[in-house]
Design a protein around this motif. Structure first.
Motif, PDB file in Angstrom:
ATOM      1  N   SER A 533       0.836  -1.195   0.000  1.00 18.86           N
ATOM      2  CA  SER A 533       0.000   0.000   0.000  1.00 18.86           C
ATOM      3  C   SER A 533       0.869   1.243   0.000  1.00 18.86           C
ATOM      4  O   SER A 533       2.028   1.212   0.408  1.00 18.86           O
ATOM      5  CB  SER A 533      -0.939   0.014   1.218  1.00 18.86           C
ATOM      6  N   ILE A 534       0.265   2.347  -0.463  1.00 16.19           N
ATOM      7  CA  ILE A 534       0.959   3.638  -0.476  1.00 16.19           C
ATOM      8  C   ILE A 534      -0.103   4.718  -0.394  1.00 16.19           C
ATOM      9  O   ILE A 534      -1.192   4.576  -0.972  1.00 16.19           O
ATOM     10  CB  ILE A 534       1.823   3.796  -1.750  1.00 16.19           C
ATOM     11  N   PRO A 535       0.139   5.818   0.363  1.00 16.22           N
ATOM     12  CA  PRO A 535      -0.852   6.892   0.441  1.00 16.22           C
ATOM     13  C   PRO A 535      -1.124   7.491  -0.928  1.00 16.22           C
ATOM     14  O   PRO A 535      -0.249   7.544  -1.789  1.00 16.22           O
ATOM     15  CB  PRO A 535      -0.197   7.923   1.378  1.00 16.22           C
ATOM     16  N   PHE A 536      -2.370   7.955  -1.101  1.00 16.77           N
ATOM     17  CA  PHE A 536      -2.775   8.564  -2.367  1.00 16.77           C
ATOM     18  C   PHE A 536      -3.035  10.058  -2.156  1.00 16.77           C
ATOM     19  O   PHE A 536      -3.642  10.448  -1.170  1.00 16.77           O
ATOM     20  CB  PHE A 536      -4.035   7.887  -2.891  1.00 16.77           C
ATOM     21  N   PRO A 537      -2.565  10.916  -3.085  1.00 16.42           N
ATOM     22  CA  PRO A 537      -1.787  10.559  -4.264  1.00 16.42           C
ATOM     23  C   PRO A 537      -0.321  10.339  -3.916  1.00 16.42           C
ATOM     24  O   PRO A 537       0.219  11.051  -3.057  1.00 16.42           O
ATOM     25  CB  PRO A 537      -1.946  11.778  -5.173  1.00 16.42           C
ATOM     26  N   PRO A 538       0.335   9.388  -4.556  1.00 12.84           N
ATOM     27  CA  PRO A 538       1.757   9.148  -4.294  1.00 12.84           C
ATOM     28  C   PRO A 538       2.613  10.256  -4.891  1.00 12.84           C
ATOM     29  O   PRO A 538       2.153  11.023  -5.741  1.00 12.84           O
ATOM     30  CB  PRO A 538       2.017   7.809  -4.991  1.00 12.84           C
ATOM     31  N   ALA A 539       3.853  10.316  -4.431  1.00  8.85           N
ATOM     32  CA  ALA A 539       4.759  11.376  -4.871  1.00  8.85           C
ATOM     33  C   ALA A 539       5.768  10.834  -5.874  1.00  8.85           C
ATOM     34  O   ALA A 539       5.936   9.624  -6.033  1.00  8.85           O
ATOM     35  CB  ALA A 539       5.487  11.971  -3.665  1.00  8.85           C
ATOM     36  N   LEU A 540       6.435  11.750  -6.531  1.00 10.18           N
ATOM     37  CA  LEU A 540       7.538  11.372  -7.403  1.00 10.18           C
ATOM     38  C   LEU A 540       8.625  10.712  -6.572  1.00 10.18           C
ATOM     39  O   LEU A 540       8.867  11.094  -5.427  1.00 10.18           O
ATOM     40  CB  LEU A 540       8.109  12.598  -8.106  1.00 10.18           C
ATOM     41  N   LEU A 541       9.295   9.729  -7.162  1.00 13.45           N
ATOM     42  CA  LEU A 541      10.376   9.068  -6.439  1.00 13.45           C
ATOM     43  C   LEU A 541      11.511  10.040  -6.155  1.00 13.45           C
ATOM     44  O   LEU A 541      12.075  10.088  -5.082  1.00 13.45           O
ATOM     45  CB  LEU A 541      10.890   7.869  -7.234  1.00 13.45           C
ATOM     46  N   THR A 542      11.841  10.865  -7.140  1.00 11.11           N
ATOM     47  CA  THR A 542      12.837  11.923  -6.956  1.00 11.11           C
ATOM     48  C   THR A 542      12.233  13.210  -7.463  1.00 11.11           C
ATOM     49  O   THR A 542      11.493  13.214  -8.447  1.00 11.11           O
ATOM     50  CB  THR A 542      14.128  11.633  -7.746  1.00 11.11           C
ATOM     51  N   THR A 543      12.561  14.295  -6.782  1.00 13.37           N
ATOM     52  CA  THR A 543      12.011  15.585  -7.185  1.00 13.37           C
ATOM     53  C   THR A 543      12.586  15.989  -8.524  1.00 13.37           C
ATOM     54  O   THR A 543      13.784  16.088  -8.704  1.00 13.37           O
ATOM     55  CB  THR A 543      12.344  16.665  -6.145  1.00 13.37           C
TER      56      THR A 543
END
Length: 856
Positions: A533-543
């Motif tokens: 699982s991952i919180p939504f919305p997920p973030a970019l792996l790297t900025t």
């Protein structure tokens, strides 16, 4: 004027400039803040933030506290302290959520102030709200505001002091400790003195146990932090188990329940509570290879399209109403399927079998119980499988993207990866091609389901390379209008074996999280299930840079002008201050004093009922081999994704053969393991190339040597600077104190050795370590269980079960501990599950009854 006084005078100017410079990056990342471990987690592992750990905040007149707050959805209770202000007299100002009145109550001293924010927790679930408390010492008043609107005003009824300490969540610093806190999220904590902003902690870190004040660099200390910037770009494993038969998966989005149908059990994973449960079926289900399960209309349906028989599940009696022939094989592997509420029908699209791809669309009516092969018009739909499908809410339309197939459907005639997006109109029975994605450098296909967001005209899907067995799942966000997509979050290890593996992606709206369910069936009699699982919305792996925007360009221009002006003023004062005085002077240069304040690597126990372990983030290099494979570099960044499958296996071969006795591994053994059957020269070239790749990654970790010693490769890390959990375990396995036991629980609580990694050569390492860990903790329990708390015993048994799920002693101690805590249902459930697994593995019934286990 001194240089320091100049900085103080212009600190607001400098702060404004910093904000301008940060606007670009903050625009690109909304997901930041800290999540608080609270209810359902052992008190010692709950989250607390101390904003003035070294010296208190000194105020003489008025000051204000402001912060952004949200609550985590679907928690059983929201009672607890949000923050506590404590003066030098030991008096408190608290903000507490009151479950009885459903309000945030402000408490001053030992009495209610009369100020409350009347609200339901739901209001705070998916939205940040700004809360501000103004304390006027002259007028002796409190004023509480939310989102810029004053809520109420009250008098201060006690003589408040002038030196304040501030904590959020768990407070272990006062004499009266606070361990009750709501499941909340916090960011942007600000302090104003006489309406001047003096402190600002954004809480935008993604690792470590400190937070920085943007204005003067002051640090806040955080115990057991869960950084949103980290969790929103890294999948968390929630379950890992094996069930009999060709298991299939379905999802009830309203209740947040993932169903996994096995041959003799129905498993259900509760996304809200993060709990995995199971019901024993009254009769074993056939589950032919390629069977499908769909949830719709408050009903579970299981079917094999070839047989044209649909079975429904009776949840009360734990039984299917039909049983399929388990020896049947489908012609529709990896077909897309979904339930459409608008016509109460199940649609099955595409698939593969017997060396043939199909574009057939099948429909099963759950009301008339009939199957139809539909005639579809519109744009051409290339025969395929391994594509992703997502629907509109009522199911009248479905989007299908990508896959693998051929124009003719014949597997021998130019099969290839597909990257088109099509819209299937179930009412009009047509296909419409929307666009074609550019062909990527590395080919990929899709998990069978995707999440469609019609409001933002976007979709979320999992992709993986279908040209290798040791693959990985990559989440992407794509547009429904334009041929573009963005990679999100980290990768999930995925063992791809065509028809034996599969993956589903679901969205649980109430809990605001994405759920990935990965299954692998090495043989027809078992299926391995892993849930992430991952919180939504997920973030970019790297900025990465956001798209160019005129407003942000102007921000940089303004910031540059401000910086130039400030430097000009600063240079004037610096020049004046640097003029030589009449008296001679000397400059003494001394060596800098370096103090090592880096936190050691720790882990925190998460949910007691599941025994799940969440790693705390370290700001120093770390190598985590227990649980999920994780590597943190010198900056605390997770670089696990940099390891290709081959480089990862090479790294583990070298490291595990170097720990703990540093004997090493020969080149011949490496070649035999990684490149069996290759000529010696080819194997040597491959080894050399991949060692170079490995060293390039390890340079980011640092403090290591990789060299040959007496004909064997040895990989060594300096444990003064690099934390390796397995090495820490070996150093403490001969425990001498209670502190050692706590550390051992922390270390082994993450999971078994490389629980998501499978190599044949790794099995011996896993079994040896499992036997050692089990023996160590069982010996401890046999000697010290009588004097240990039930919580301590449960934590230890969870560690044992990570390594040996069928440890009779661990189950016995855990059930007894749960009974001590009056959690009888949980104890019985653990026993029943153990008995089922025992019979499945050993083929015979467990010899002890439940009551006998408790009193033996």
């Amino acid at each position: 004027m001194t240089y320091i006084s100049l900085l103080r005078k212009y600190r607001c100017f400098l702060y404004t400039m910093v904000l301008l410079l940060m606007a670009y990056s903050l625009y690109a990342q909304e997901k930041y803040g800290v999540e608080f471990a609270s209810k359902g987690i052992d008190p010692e592992y709950r989250t607390g933030v101390n904003f003035f750990p070294e010296k208190p905040l000194t105020v003489t007149h008025n000051f204000s506290l402001a912060f952004d707050l949200s609550l985590m959805p679907d928690a059983g209770s929201y009672f607890g302290y949000v923050f506590r202000l404590t003066d030098e007299k030991g008096q408190h100002i608290d903000l507490v959520f009151n479950m009885r009145t459903s309000s945030f109550d402000l408490i001053g001293g030992n009495a209610y102030s009369g100020i409350s924010i009347k609200t339901t927790p739901r209001t705070f679930f998916h939205n940040w709200h700004n809360i501000r408390l103004d304390i006027n010492d002259k007028q002796r008043t409190f004023i509480l505001s939310m989102n810029g609107k004053q809520i109420s005003k009250a008098s201060i009824t006690f003589p408040a002091g002038h030196e304040w300490r501030l904590s959020f969540g768990a407070n272990r610093y006062d004499e009266a400790k606070i361990l009750d806190l709501p499941p909340m999220r916090l960011r942007d904590v600000k302090i104003y003195i006489d309406d001047e902003l003096t402190h600002h902690w954004p809480l935008d870190e993604d690792s470590g146990a400190i937070a920085r004040d943007l204005i003067d660099g002051a640090t806040a200390t955080i115990e057991n932090p869960i950084w949103l910037a980290y969790t929103c770009r890294n999948w968390q494993q929630s379950a890992d188990f094996v069930t009999l038969g060709n298991a299939s998966v379905a999802f009830d989005g309203e209740q947040g329940i993932v169903y996994i149908g096995g041959r003799d059990s129905m498993y259900y994973y509760n996304c809200a509570k993060n709990i995995l449960g199971a019901d024993r079926l009254e009769e074993a289900q056939g589950l032919p290879a390629g069977n499908m399960t769909v949830f719709g209309g408050k009903q579970l349906y299981n079917f094999l399209p070839d047989l044209k028989k649909v079975s429904t599940y009776d949840g009360e009696h734990h039984a299917w109403d039909l049983n399929a022939d388990k020896d049947s094989v489908t012609r529709f592997w990896h077909a897309n399927k979904y339930y459409a509420p608008f016509d109460s029908a199940i649609y099955v699209i595409g698939g593969y079998g017997y060396y043939h791809f199909t574009n057939q669309v099948q429909r099963y009516s759950t009301t008339s119980h009939t199957w139809d092969n539909l005639d579809i018009e519109g744009d051409s739909f290339t025969p395929r499988y391994m594509s992703a499908l997502g629907t509109t809410p009522d199911g009248d339309s479905a989007f299908i993207i990508g896959g693998y197939g051929s124009v003719s459907g014949d597997q021998l005639l130019n099969p290839h990866n597909l990257y088109d997006l099509l819209l299937f109109d179930a009412k009009a029975r047509t296909f419409k091609k929307i666009y074609q994605l550019p062909v990527p450098e590395k080919p990929f296909v899709f998990g069978s389901s995707m999440v469609v967001d019609t409001k933002s005209q976007s979709y979320y899907a999992l992709t993986f390379g279908n040209d290798r067995m040791q693959s990985s799942l990559q989440l992407i966000k794509g547009s429904l209008l334009r041929p573009e997509y963005t990679k999100l979050a980290g990768e999930i290890p995925f063992r791809y074996f065509d028809i034996r593996s599969g993956v589903e992606l679901f969205y649980y709206a109430k809990g605001q999280k994405l759920i990935a369910v990965v299954r692998y069936t090495p043989e027809n009699h078992v299926t391995q299930i892993r849930i992430y699982s991952i919180p939504f919305p997920p973030a970019l792996l790297t900025t990465s840079p956001a798209p160019s925007h005129p407003f942000r360009i102007w921000l940089w221009v303004i910031a540059g002008v401000c910086l130039a002006a400030f430097l000009l003023v600063r240079s004037k004062y610096f020049f004046q201050a640097s003029q030589p005085s009449e008296a001679p002077y000397t400059i003494n240069v001394s060596a800098p004093v370096i103090s090592d304040t880096r936190p050691s690597m720790t882990v925190a126990i998460s949910r007691q009922e599941t025994g799940q372990i969440l790693p705390a983030h370290s700001s120093r290099p770390s190598i985590l081999l227990l649980g999920q494979f994780t590597i943190l570099d010198k900056e605390g960044t997770n670089i696990s994704k940099l390891f290709s499958p081959l480089v990862k296996e090479l790294f583990l071969l070298l490291l595990l053969h170097s720990l703990p006795d540093k004997k090493g591994i020969t080149s011949e053994k490496i070649n035999e393991t990684l490149w069996p059957g290759r000529a010696a020269k080819d194997a040597k070239n491959n080894r050399s190339v991949n060692i170079v790749k490995l060293k390039a990654i390890l340079d980011r970790v640092g403090y290591y040597t990789l060299e040959k010693e007496e004909g064997k490769w040895v990989l060594h890390f300096d444990n003064e600077y690099v934390d390796i959990d397995l090495q820490q375990y070996f150093g403490m396995s001969d425990y001498k104190s209670d502190s050692d036991i706590r550390q051992l629980i922390n270390i082994t609580g993450r999971g078994g050795l490389l629980s998501e990694t499978e190599y044949s050569w790794l099995d011996k390492f896993k079994s040896d370590l499992a036997a050692e860990v089990t023996l160590l903790f069982i010996n401890y329990l046999n000697q010290w269980a009588a004097g240990s708390s039930a919580e301590r015993i449960i934590a230890i048994t969870n560690c044992i079960l990570n390594f040996d799920p069928l440890s009779e002693e661990a189950v016995m101690f855990k059930c007894r501990a749960l009974v001590t805590l009056r959690q009888h249902a949980a104890a019985r459930a653990i026993y029943n599950n153990f008995v089922r697994e025992y019979k499945d593995i050993y083929g015979e019934m467990f010899r002890k009854e439940y009551q006998e286990l408790l009193v033996d």
